[in-house]
Structure formats: structure tokens, C-alpha cells
Design an enzyme around this catalytic site. Structure first.
Site, PDB file in Angstrom:
ATOM      1  N   GLY A  70       0.844  -1.202   0.000  1.00 18.78           N
ATOM      2  CA  GLY A  70       0.000   0.000   0.000  1.00 18.78           C
ATOM      3  C   GLY A  70       0.874   1.244   0.000  1.00 18.78           C
ATOM      4  CB  ALA A  71       4.388   1.569  -1.164  1.00 20.24           C
ATOM      5  CD  GLN A  72       1.871   3.856  -6.354  1.00 23.93           C
ATOM      6  OE1 GLN A  72       0.823   4.246  -6.855  1.00 23.93           O
ATOM      7  NE2 GLN A  72       2.742   3.116  -7.012  1.00 23.93           N
ATOM      8  CB  THR A  86      -9.514  -1.129   9.535  1.00 24.29           C
ATOM      9  OG1 THR A  86      -9.668  -0.484   8.272  1.00 24.29           O
ATOM     10  CG2 THR A  86      -8.781  -0.211  10.478  1.00 24.29           C
ATOM     11  CB  ALA A 127      -1.450  -2.059  15.410  1.00 25.30           C
ATOM     12  CG  HIS A 150     -11.572   8.458  10.885  1.00 22.69           C
ATOM     13  ND1 HIS A 150     -12.192   8.032  12.025  1.00 22.69           N
ATOM     14  CD2 HIS A 150     -10.288   8.003  10.958  1.00 22.69           C
ATOM     15  CE1 HIS A 150     -11.333   7.331  12.766  1.00 22.69           C
ATOM     16  NE2 HIS A 150     -10.170   7.313  12.142  1.00 22.69           N
ATOM     17  CG  HIS A 151      -9.623  10.583   6.038  1.00 16.03           C
ATOM     18  ND1 HIS A 151      -9.798   9.755   4.957  1.00 16.03           N
ATOM     19  CD2 HIS A 151      -8.973   9.832   6.969  1.00 16.03           C
ATOM     20  CE1 HIS A 151      -9.263   8.568   5.205  1.00 16.03           C
ATOM     21  NE2 HIS A 151      -8.752   8.596   6.432  1.00 16.03           N
ATOM     22  CE  LYS A 169     -11.717   4.515   9.447  1.00 16.27           C
ATOM     23  NZ  LYS A 169     -10.640   3.592   9.075  1.00 16.27           N
TER      24      LYS A 169
HETATM   25  N1  LIG Z   1      -3.680   1.190  12.349  1.00 19.38           N
HETATM   26  C1  LIG Z   1      -3.511   2.496  12.159  1.00 19.38           C
HETATM   27  O1  LIG Z   1      -2.939   3.208  12.989  1.00 19.38           O
HETATM   28  C2  LIG Z   1      -4.033   3.107  10.898  1.00 19.38           C
HETATM   29  C3  LIG Z   1      -4.689   2.317  10.010  1.00 19.38           C
HETATM   30  N2  LIG Z   1      -5.160   2.846   8.856  1.00 19.38           N
HETATM   31  C4  LIG Z   1      -5.771   1.905   7.953  1.00 19.38           C
HETATM   32  O2  LIG Z   1      -4.831   1.616   6.907  1.00 19.38           O
HETATM   33  C5  LIG Z   1      -5.542   1.315   5.703  1.00 19.38           C
HETATM   34  C6  LIG Z   1      -5.022   2.235   4.612  1.00 19.38           C
HETATM   35  O3  LIG Z   1      -5.400   3.580   4.911  1.00 19.38           O
HETATM   36  P1  LIG Z   1      -4.991   4.783   3.944  1.00 19.38           P
HETATM   37  O4  LIG Z   1      -3.521   4.812   3.766  1.00 19.38           O
HETATM   38  O5  LIG Z   1      -5.697   5.971   4.449  1.00 19.38           O
HETATM   39  O6  LIG Z   1      -5.673   4.305   2.579  1.00 19.38           O
HETATM   40  P2  LIG Z   1      -5.266   4.691   1.078  1.00 19.38           P
HETATM   41  O7  LIG Z   1      -6.452   4.373   0.234  1.00 19.38           O
HETATM   42  O8  LIG Z   1      -4.684   6.052   1.023  1.00 19.38           O
HETATM   43  O9  LIG Z   1      -4.081   3.673   0.738  1.00 19.38           O
HETATM   44  C7  LIG Z   1      -4.259   2.316   0.488  1.00 19.38           C
HETATM   45  C8  LIG Z   1      -3.260   1.908  -0.583  1.00 19.38           C
HETATM   46  O10 LIG Z   1      -3.294   0.506  -0.698  1.00 19.38           O
HETATM   47  C9  LIG Z   1      -3.225   0.180  -2.066  1.00 19.38           C
HETATM   48  N3  LIG Z   1      -3.718  -1.182  -2.280  1.00 19.38           N
HETATM   49  C10 LIG Z   1      -4.995  -1.594  -2.410  1.00 19.38           C
HETATM   50  N4  LIG Z   1      -5.010  -2.926  -2.597  1.00 19.38           N
HETATM   51  C11 LIG Z   1      -3.727  -3.349  -2.550  1.00 19.38           C
HETATM   52  C12 LIG Z   1      -3.098  -4.621  -2.666  1.00 19.38           C
HETATM   53  N5  LIG Z   1      -3.805  -5.735  -2.893  1.00 19.38           N
HETATM   54  N6  LIG Z   1      -1.745  -4.683  -2.550  1.00 19.38           N
HETATM   55  C13 LIG Z   1      -1.010  -3.581  -2.352  1.00 19.38           C
HETATM   56  N7  LIG Z   1      -1.547  -2.336  -2.253  1.00 19.38           N
HETATM   57  C14 LIG Z   1      -2.897  -2.232  -2.349  1.00 19.38           C
HETATM   58  C15 LIG Z   1      -4.047   1.273  -2.746  1.00 19.38           C
HETATM   59  O11 LIG Z   1      -3.758   1.363  -4.151  1.00 19.38           O
HETATM   60  C16 LIG Z   1      -3.575   2.487  -1.965  1.00 19.38           C
HETATM   61  O12 LIG Z   1      -2.407   3.064  -2.536  1.00 19.38           O
HETATM   62  C17 LIG Z   1      -7.018   1.490   6.050  1.00 19.38           C
HETATM   63  O13 LIG Z   1      -7.568   0.230   6.380  1.00 19.38           O
HETATM   64  C18 LIG Z   1      -7.002   2.400   7.251  1.00 19.38           C
HETATM   65  O14 LIG Z   1      -8.138   2.267   8.058  1.00 19.38           O
HETATM   66  C19 LIG Z   1      -5.003   4.161   8.555  1.00 19.38           C
HETATM   67  C20 LIG Z   1      -4.388   5.016   9.427  1.00 19.38           C
HETATM   68  C21 LIG Z   1      -3.846   4.554  10.693  1.00 19.38           C
HETATM   69  O1  LIG Z   2      -8.484   5.121   7.991  1.00 21.37           O
HETATM   70  C1  LIG Z   2      -7.894   5.851   8.835  1.00 21.37           C
HETATM   71  O2  LIG Z   2      -7.527   7.006   8.562  1.00 21.37           O
HETATM   72  C2  LIG Z   2      -7.625   5.294  10.162  1.00 21.37           C
HETATM   73  N1  LIG Z   2      -7.914   4.039  10.379  1.00 21.37           N
HETATM   74  C3  LIG Z   2      -7.718   3.334  11.583  1.00 21.37           C
HETATM   75  C4  LIG Z   2      -9.048   2.906  12.162  1.00 21.37           C
HETATM   76  O3  LIG Z   2      -9.962   2.556  11.412  1.00 21.37           O
HETATM   77  O4  LIG Z   2      -9.179   2.868  13.385  1.00 21.37           O
HETATM   78  C5  LIG Z   2      -6.839   4.080  12.571  1.00 21.37           C
HETATM   79  C6  LIG Z   2      -7.054   5.552  12.580  1.00 21.37           C
HETATM   80  O5  LIG Z   2      -8.288   5.822  13.146  1.00 21.37           O
HETATM   81  C7  LIG Z   2      -6.964   6.132  11.166  1.00 21.37           C
END
Ligand SMILES: NC(=O)C1=CN([C@@H]2O[C@H](COP(=O)(O)OP(=O)(O)OC[C@H]3O[C@@H](n4cnc5c(N)ncnc54)[C@H](O)[C@@H]3O)[C@@H](O)[C@H]2O)C=CC1
Ligand SMILES: O=C(O)C1=N[C@H](C(=O)O)C[C@H](O)C1
Length: 269
Positions: free
Chosen positions: A11-13, A81, A106, A136-137, A140
Site C-alpha cells: 500500500g506504498a502509494q 482495518t 494494530a 475521520h476524513h 475512509k
Molecule cells: N492502524 C492504524 O494506525 C491506521 C490504520 N489505517 C488503515 O490503513 C488502511 C489504509 O489507509 P490509507 O492509507 O488511508 O488508505 P489509502 O487508500 O490512502 O491507501 C491504500 C493503498 O493501498 C493500495 N492497495 C490496495 N489494494 C492493494 C493490494 N492488494 N496490494 C497492495 N496495495 C494495495 C491502494 O492502491 C492504496 O495506494 C485502512 O484500512 C485504514 O483504516 C489508517 C491510518 C492509521
Molecule cells: O483510515 C484511517 O484514517 C484510520 N484508520 C484506523 C481505524 O480505522 O481505526 C486508525 C485511525 O483511526 C486512522
């Protein structure tokens, strides 16, 4: 040969993934082995000798990624998530066949968010009412957030352990969704608003007093110390670990009272 940890970001991008790439590149004890996004082959991970994969993708993608990693003996640090009991059971099944491999899931890498969950767990039994509001934004994918579901489950468990009565709520008619999602008896409300990053309020109420515990992630850099902690620790934690608190409190020498998240349940992230 370098003894830096070889880390791939899946998900590097994305919003989180691009931040994680920068954090790994800036860490003296790590090197980026692969930066993979949608449609890239996961073979890049094994070719590059990856030791730890950080998954920040999408609930629809994370299981396939993790199965590949665990079967390849690559440790997983997962922020993505969408977890349920059934999904966690599948991960445990793969790990049983690869007993030296570790996976950290996590729900939130933010130190303040982990503390919020812990404080909510501690407060839960002292108040008649508890509700969770996450904000959230609007990009999501999932609602409510994994963090909010986890928080509500911890509150519900603490209340049950203390023998608390069900929460008072005289609502007899309501529009769909007006009282939020019911997570083990704790209402959870999700706000999606341009300008927000990741925020949560846990509200506790009793006769004449309200306690509010609020956490705000102002940017995605706030999650990176937690991601790096997970990467550093997962190589010595075989099996499934749910919740960064299992590494964080350990590291800080903090007491693990009340009971940490050992037994994860549905929606734990
Ligand atoms: N645990 C934590 O502290 C946090 C968790 N998250 C979670 O992380 C996830 C990603 O969030 P964001 O970065 O905001 O989303 P995002 O949509 O900006 O990034 C996700 C990326 O994953 C890529 N992707 C999709 N399918 C893929 C696959 N099969 N293989 C590789 N890459 C793939 C997409 O093209 C995109 O670049 C969500 O589930 C979010 O809820 C987000 C922020 C904090
Ligand atoms: O998608 C997000 O942005 C976030 N996702 C995680 C969640 O679903 O709890 C962590 C954080 O809230 C940001």
C-alpha cells in the site's frame, strides 16, 4: 551483510503507506526492501529478502497479502482495518503452519490512541453510560473505524467483568442509524468530514458528571513511531498479537493493569 531489518511496505502509494516508506527509509536500523501497491506482484517481497511486511492497504486486500507473507515466513505488521473473529481465525490458522512467524494487527498505531483505549477500559465500570464518537476524513473505506470498534469492545468487556447493568436508553422510535452502531451494547457513531484526519471521543456519563477522553491524530506522521515499534518487535513475537499495547507497555515498563487486550474479538481493527 547488514543487520538492518528488511522491511516491505504494502500500500506504498497510499496515505499511510507513503508515510511508512519515508519512516522506514529514515530509520537507522531498517532498510526498505520493497514498496508494493495494487497490481504489483508480491514476489518482490521474497526476491528482496523481506523480513517484515507492513500492510496499509484495504480490508479487501489484507487477507491475501497476509496469507502470502505468513506462508513465506515474512512477519506482518498490519494497520489495515476490517477484522472480524472469522478473519483473525484464518490468520491464526496460517500462523499455526508457520510457528516462527509473527503478525501484529494494530487497530491504531498512535500512542495516544492506544492510551485512550486503555483509559476508556479503566473508566468503563465507573459510569452508567458510555458512547464512542469517531471522526475521520471522508476517504475512509470502513465505518466505524477499527479503533472505535476495539474501544467499544474493551469498554463492554470491562463493564461485563464488573457486573455493570446494561446502559440506560429509553429510545423507542428512531431513524435508522440515529443511535449509531451497537458494538456489544456500546453505541458507536462515525463522522466523515473533509479536513479531519483521525479523531475519537469516548464519552462516559453518570449522575451529574461527564468524562470525555479525546484523542486527535493531526497527521499520519503520528502513527509512525508505533509502526516502527511494531517492526522492531514482531520478529521476536511469534503468533498473532492484536493491539500495539502488547509491545508498548512492555517497552515502557508500564503496568499492564487492567488486563491488556490478550483476547481479541470481532472487529478488532
Ligand atoms: N492502524 C492504524 O494506525 C491506521 C490504520 N489505517 C488503515 O490503513 C488502511 C489504509 O489507509 P490509507 O492509507 O488511508 O488508505 P489509502 O487508500 O490512502 O491507501 C491504500 C493503498 O493501498 C493500495 N492497495 C490496495 N489494494 C492493494 C493490494 N492488494 N496490494 C497492495 N496495495 C494495495 C491502494 O492502491 C492504496 O495506494 C485502512 O484500512 C485504514 O483504516 C489508517 C491510518 C492509521
Ligand atoms: O483510515 C484511517 O484514517 C484510520 N484508520 C484506523 C481505524 O480505522 O481505526 C486508525 C485511525 O483511526 C486512522
Amino acid at each position: 551483510m547488514s543487520n538492518r531489518i528488511r522491511v516491505a511496505v504494502l500500500g506504498a502509494q497510499g496515505r499511510m503507506g507513503s508515510e511508512a516508506v519515508r519512516a522506514v527509509e529514515a530509520a537507522d536500523d531498517m532498510e526498505l526492501s520493497a514498496a508494493v501497491d495494487r497490481d504489483d506482484s508480491l514476489d518482490a517481497l521474497t526476491r528482496a529478502g523481506t523480513q517484515v511486511a507492513v500492510d496499509l492497504t484495504h480490508p479487501d486486500a489484507v487477507l491475501g497479502n497476509l496469507e502470502f507473507c505468513v506462508r513465506s515466513g515474512i512477519h506482518g505488521v498490519v494497520g489495515t482495518t476490517g477484522w472480524t473473529d472469522e478473519r483473525l481465525a484464518r490468520v491464526r490458522g496460517w500462523l499455526a503452519d508457520s510457528p516462527e512467524t509473527g503478525v501484529l494487527i494494530a487497530p491504531n498505531f498512535g500512542i495516544g490512541a492506544v492510551l485512550t483505549m486503555r483509559f476508556a477500559q479503566q473508566a468503563a465500570r465507573f459510569f452508567e453510560s458510555a458512547e464512542v464518537v469517531e471522526l475521520h476524513h471522508p476517504n475512509k473505506a470502513d465505518a466505524p473505524s477499527g479503533t472505535a470498534v476495539r474501544t467499544a469492545r474493551l469498554i463492554a468487556q470491562a463493564r461485563q467483568d464488573a457486573g455493570c447493568a446494561p446502559q440506560p436508553d429509553a429510545t423507542s422510535t428512531a431513524l435508522d442509524g440515529a443511535r449509531g452502531a451497537d458494538v456489544d451494547g456500546v453505541p458507536v457513531h462515525a463522522v466523515r468530514l473533509r479536513g479531519l484526519v483521525a479523531h475519537q471521543e469516548v464519552l462516559f456519563g453518570d449522575e451529574g458528571e461527564i468524562l470525555t477522553i479525546r484523542h486527535d491524530s493531526m497527521n499520519r506522521g503520528s502513527f509512525m513511531p508505533g509502526v516502527l515499534l511494531g517492526v522492531r518487535r514482531i520478529g521476536t513475537a511469534p503468533g498473532l498479537t492484536v493491539g500495539l499495547e502488547n509491545f508498548l507497555f512492555d517497552e515502557q515498563g508500564l503496568s499492564d493493569e487492567p488486563e491488556a487486550s490478550g483476547a481479541p474479538g470481532a472487529g478488532d481493527g
